[in-house]
Write a protein that holds these residues in place. Structure first.
Motif, PDB file in Angstrom:
ATOM      1  N   VAL A  31       0.953  -1.031  -0.049  1.00  0.00           N
ATOM      2  CA  VAL A  31       0.480   0.008   0.180  1.00  0.00           C
ATOM      3  C   VAL A  31       0.816   1.201  -0.061  1.00  0.00           C
ATOM      4  O   VAL A  31       1.584   1.481   0.582  1.00  0.00           O
ATOM      5  N   PHE A  32       0.638   1.815  -1.043  1.00  0.00           N
ATOM      6  CA  PHE A  32       1.859   3.824  -1.034  1.00  0.00           C
ATOM      7  C   PHE A  32       0.340   4.608  -1.090  1.00  0.00           C
ATOM      8  O   PHE A  32      -0.354   4.659  -1.836  1.00  0.00           O
ATOM      9  N   LEU A  33       0.822   5.531   0.429  1.00  0.00           N
ATOM     10  CA  LEU A  33       0.364   6.761   0.063  1.00  0.00           C
ATOM     11  C   LEU A  33       0.904   7.594   0.380  1.00  0.00           C
ATOM     12  O   LEU A  33       1.743   7.276   1.059  1.00  0.00           O
ATOM     13  N   GLU A  34       0.223   8.759   0.566  1.00  0.00           N
ATOM     14  CA  GLU A  34       0.974   9.913   1.340  1.00  0.00           C
ATOM     15  C   GLU A  34       0.266  10.298   2.616  1.00  0.00           C
ATOM     16  O   GLU A  34      -0.834   9.804   2.404  1.00  0.00           O
ATOM     17  N   ARG A  35       1.031  10.949   3.711  1.00  0.00           N
ATOM     18  CA  ARG A  35       0.523  11.383   4.654  1.00  0.00           C
ATOM     19  C   ARG A  35      -0.390  10.273   5.321  1.00  0.00           C
ATOM     20  O   ARG A  35      -1.204  10.815   6.063  1.00  0.00           O
ATOM     21  N   SER A  36      -0.091   9.624   5.833  1.00  0.00           N
ATOM     22  CA  SER A  36      -0.516   8.350   6.423  1.00  0.00           C
ATOM     23  C   SER A  36      -1.265   8.274   8.227  1.00  0.00           C
ATOM     24  O   SER A  36      -2.118   7.842   8.612  1.00  0.00           O
ATOM     25  N   ALA A  37      -0.912   9.719   8.537  1.00  0.00           N
ATOM     26  CA  ALA A  37      -1.150  10.290   9.960  1.00  0.00           C
ATOM     27  C   ALA A  37      -2.516  10.980   9.796  1.00  0.00           C
ATOM     28  O   ALA A  37      -2.906  11.227  10.416  1.00  0.00           O
ATOM     29  N   SER A  38      -2.574  11.399   8.870  1.00  0.00           N
ATOM     30  CA  SER A  38      -4.095  12.176   8.216  1.00  0.00           C
ATOM     31  C   SER A  38      -5.013  10.860   8.642  1.00  0.00           C
ATOM     32  O   SER A  38      -5.307   9.663   8.717  1.00  0.00           O
ATOM     33  N   GLU A  39      -6.172  11.519   9.517  1.00  0.00           N
ATOM     34  CA  GLU A  39      -7.551  10.378   9.378  1.00  0.00           C
ATOM     35  C   GLU A  39      -7.693   9.427   8.410  1.00  0.00           C
ATOM     36  O   GLU A  39      -7.775   8.649   8.821  1.00  0.00           O
ATOM     37  N   PHE A  40      -8.526   9.988   7.010  1.00  0.00           N
ATOM     38  CA  PHE A  40      -8.580   9.589   6.070  1.00  0.00           C
ATOM     39  C   PHE A  40      -7.866   8.696   5.781  1.00  0.00           C
ATOM     40  O   PHE A  40      -8.457   7.200   5.061  1.00  0.00           O
ATOM     41  N   GLN A  41      -6.502   8.728   5.712  1.00  0.00           N
ATOM     42  CA  GLN A  41      -5.513   7.933   4.867  1.00  0.00           C
ATOM     43  C   GLN A  41      -5.301   6.647   5.982  1.00  0.00           C
ATOM     44  O   GLN A  41      -5.638   5.467   6.057  1.00  0.00           O
ATOM     45  N   ASN A  42      -5.296   7.382   7.554  1.00  0.00           N
ATOM     46  CA  ASN A  42      -5.205   6.132   8.478  1.00  0.00           C
ATOM     47  C   ASN A  42      -6.153   5.363   8.297  1.00  0.00           C
ATOM     48  O   ASN A  42      -6.081   4.070   9.187  1.00  0.00           O
ATOM     49  N   ARG A  43      -7.821   5.433   8.600  1.00  0.00           N
ATOM     50  CA  ARG A  43      -8.489   4.695   8.388  1.00  0.00           C
ATOM     51  C   ARG A  43      -8.572   3.691   7.006  1.00  0.00           C
ATOM     52  O   ARG A  43      -8.949   2.735   7.746  1.00  0.00           O
ATOM     53  N   LEU A  44      -8.275   4.639   6.299  1.00  0.00           N
ATOM     54  CA  LEU A  44      -7.849   3.014   5.199  1.00  0.00           C
ATOM     55  C   LEU A  44      -6.735   2.742   4.998  1.00  0.00           C
ATOM     56  O   LEU A  44      -7.701   1.800   4.738  1.00  0.00           O
ATOM     57  N   CYS A  45      -6.332   2.576   5.350  1.00  0.00           N
ATOM     58  CA  CYS A  45      -5.083   1.488   5.804  1.00  0.00           C
ATOM     59  C   CYS A  45      -5.327   0.569   7.445  1.00  0.00           C
ATOM     60  O   CYS A  45      -4.786  -0.598   6.744  1.00  0.00           O
ATOM     61  N   GLN A  46      -5.952   0.843   7.800  1.00  0.00           N
ATOM     62  CA  GLN A  46      -7.049   0.203   8.765  1.00  0.00           C
ATOM     63  C   GLN A  46      -7.874  -0.841   8.240  1.00  0.00           C
ATOM     64  O   GLN A  46      -7.971  -1.937   8.728  1.00  0.00           O
ATOM     65  N   GLY A  47      -8.694  -0.408   7.380  1.00  0.00           N
ATOM     66  CA  GLY A  47      -9.731  -0.840   6.468  1.00  0.00           C
ATOM     67  C   GLY A  47      -8.870  -2.177   6.182  1.00  0.00           C
ATOM     68  O   GLY A  47      -9.825  -3.499   5.241  1.00  0.00           O
ATOM     69  N   ILE A  48      -8.033  -1.555   5.166  1.00  0.00           N
ATOM     70  CA  ILE A  48      -7.297  -2.721   3.974  1.00  0.00           C
ATOM     71  C   ILE A  48      -6.009  -3.600   5.227  1.00  0.00           C
ATOM     72  O   ILE A  48      -6.475  -5.331   5.127  1.00  0.00           O
ATOM     73  N   ILE A  49      -5.911  -3.232   6.195  1.00  0.00           N
ATOM     74  CA  ILE A  49      -5.133  -4.573   7.388  1.00  0.00           C
ATOM     75  C   ILE A  49      -5.802  -5.224   7.740  1.00  0.00           C
ATOM     76  O   ILE A  49      -5.747  -6.649   7.623  1.00  0.00           O
ATOM     77  N   THR A  50      -7.448  -4.536   8.436  1.00  0.00           N
ATOM     78  CA  THR A  50      -8.544  -5.360   8.646  1.00  0.00           C
ATOM     79  C   THR A  50      -8.848  -7.023   7.609  1.00  0.00           C
ATOM     80  O   THR A  50      -8.880  -7.685   7.920  1.00  0.00           O
ATOM     81  N   GLY A  51      -9.140  -6.239   6.374  1.00  0.00           N
ATOM     82  CA  GLY A  51      -9.202  -7.165   5.287  1.00  0.00           C
ATOM     83  C   GLY A  51      -8.764  -7.997   5.200  1.00  0.00           C
ATOM     84  O   GLY A  51      -8.992  -8.842   4.905  1.00  0.00           O
ATOM     85  N   ALA A  52      -7.094  -8.309   4.797  1.00  0.00           N
ATOM     86  CA  ALA A  52      -6.130  -8.586   4.507  1.00  0.00           C
ATOM     87  C   ALA A  52      -6.101  -9.351   6.001  1.00  0.00           C
ATOM     88  O   ALA A  52      -5.997 -10.473   4.973  1.00  0.00           O
ATOM     89  N   LYS A  53      -6.340  -8.923   6.807  1.00  0.00           N
ATOM     90  CA  LYS A  53      -5.861 -10.598   7.702  1.00  0.00           C
ATOM     91  C   LYS A  53      -7.449 -10.978   7.960  1.00  0.00           C
ATOM     92  O   LYS A  53      -6.550 -12.151   8.316  1.00  0.00           O
TER      93      LYS A  53
END
Length: 84
Positions: free
Chosen positions: A11-33
């Motif tokens: 997963v490549f993204l900019e500003r992972s600490a921003s709220e939207f990007q962070n939530r998106l990452c968490q969703g991807i990680i949860t789904g992948a798990k």
């Protein structure tokens, strides 16, 4: 990168600490798990103003991963969404 038999999503993204990007990452990680995949997140900070060194560092983000070890890639452009 990972020493297991699971497939890996990069997963490549900019500003992972921003709220939207962070939530998106968490969703991807949860789904992948849930389906037994690894997730490798590659993030730059973005918006460094006039500091050229940070800009060069951000540009090398794409050179970091061993692409041959990734089974899929998600590329997320920075968004200016504000979440409720």
């Amino acid at each position: 990168m990972f020493h297991n038999s699971r497939k890996t999503i990069g997963v490549f993204l900019e500003r992972s600490a921003s709220e939207f990007q962070n939530r998106l990452c968490q969703g991807i990680i949860t789904g992948a798990k849930e389906i037994g995949y690894n997730v490798a997140v590659f993030s730059d900070y973005g918006n460094y103003g006039q500091n050229h060194r940070y800009f060069i560092g951000d540009q090398t983000l794409w050179e970091l991963p061993p692409y041959e070890e990734l089974d899929g890639v998600v590329s997320v452009s920075y968004t200016h969404l504000t979440l409720p």
